[in-house]
Write a protein that holds these residues in place. Structure first.
Motif, short mmCIF file in Angstrom:
data_model
loop_
_atom_site.label_atom_id
_atom_site.label_comp_id
_atom_site.label_asym_id
_atom_site.label_seq_id
_atom_site.Cartn_x
_atom_site.Cartn_y
_atom_site.Cartn_z
N ASN A 13 30.43 40.69 39.16
CA ASN A 13 29.61 40.29 38.01
C ASN A 13 30.24 40.73 36.69
OD1 ASN A 13 27.78 39.22 39.81
ND2 ASN A 13 26.40 40.99 39.73
N ALA A 14 30.80 41.93 36.66
CA ALA A 14 31.47 42.42 35.45
C ALA A 14 32.71 41.57 35.17
CB ALA A 14 31.86 43.88 35.61
N CYS A 15 33.37 41.15 36.23
CA CYS A 15 34.55 40.30 36.11
C CYS A 15 34.17 38.96 35.48
CB CYS A 15 35.16 40.12 37.49
SG CYS A 15 36.69 39.22 37.51
N LYS A 16 33.08 38.37 35.95
CA LYS A 16 32.62 37.09 35.40
C LYS A 16 32.17 37.24 33.96
CE LYS A 16 31.11 35.06 39.75
NZ LYS A 16 29.95 34.63 40.55
N LYS A 19 35.02 36.95 31.79
CA LYS A 19 35.70 35.67 31.98
C LYS A 19 37.06 35.83 32.66
CE LYS A 19 33.28 33.77 28.06
NZ LYS A 19 33.36 33.38 26.66
N LYS A 20 37.09 36.65 33.67
CA LYS A 20 38.30 36.87 34.46
C LYS A 20 38.05 36.44 35.89
CE LYS A 20 40.27 39.12 31.05
NZ LYS A 20 41.35 38.57 30.30
N THR A 21 39.13 36.25 36.65
CA THR A 21 38.99 35.81 38.04
C THR A 21 39.35 36.91 39.03
OG1 THR A 21 41.21 34.90 37.98
CG2 THR A 21 39.40 33.40 37.48
N ARG A 22 40.00 37.95 38.58
CA ARG A 22 40.37 39.07 39.47
C ARG A 22 39.63 40.33 39.09
NH1 ARG A 22 46.95 38.60 39.70
NH2 ARG A 22 46.99 36.52 40.61
N ILE A 23 39.25 41.07 40.11
CA ILE A 23 38.60 42.36 39.87
C ILE A 23 39.67 43.41 39.66
CG2 ILE A 23 37.13 44.15 40.87
CD1 ILE A 23 35.68 41.95 42.40
N ILE A 24 39.62 44.07 38.52
CA ILE A 24 40.56 45.14 38.20
C ILE A 24 39.79 46.46 38.14
CG2 ILE A 24 42.15 43.59 37.01
CD1 ILE A 24 41.01 44.56 34.36
#
Length: 108
Positions: A13-16, A19-24
């Motif tokens: 959810n934080a990734c979305k 507006k990113k596609t990978r979880i860092i």
């Protein structure tokens, strides 16, 4: 639902949100620290490359001095000056017309 699934869901959810596609690691940090239960469970844990939560101390923020009435009055003043500003623009543009004529002469 296990701990692993919960952390991954919140990190996704934080990734979305970013507006990113990978979880860092930053997304995992935001997920853990924004969740109350996970925050307490992992309070002493350092997440490498996770950064810190964005936080500005309230005393550093600018103070609000204008009341709503003053804001509304200034909004009315802005509306009344918009029409006057257009008249001034036409006057200044007519003053600039000799420059425009000299440019036309140079192009001929």
């Amino acid at each position: 639902m296990g701990l692993y699934n919960q952390v991954l869901e919140l990190a996704g959810n934080a990734c979305k949100d970013n507006k990113k596609t990978r979880i860092i690691p930053r997304h995992i940090q935001l997920a853990v620290r924004n969740d109350e239960e996970l925050g307490r469970l992992l309070a002493d844990v350092t997440i490498s490359r996770g950064g810190v939560l964005p936080n500005i101390h309230p005393t550093l923020l600018p103070k609000k001095t204008a009341s709503k009435a003053e804001k509304e009055a200034s909004a009315v003043d802005d509306r009344s000056t918009k029409g006057k500003g257009k008249d001034k623009e036409t006057v200044t543009s007519s003053k600039r017309s000799p420059k425009g004529k000299s440019e036309k002469k140079s192009t001929e």
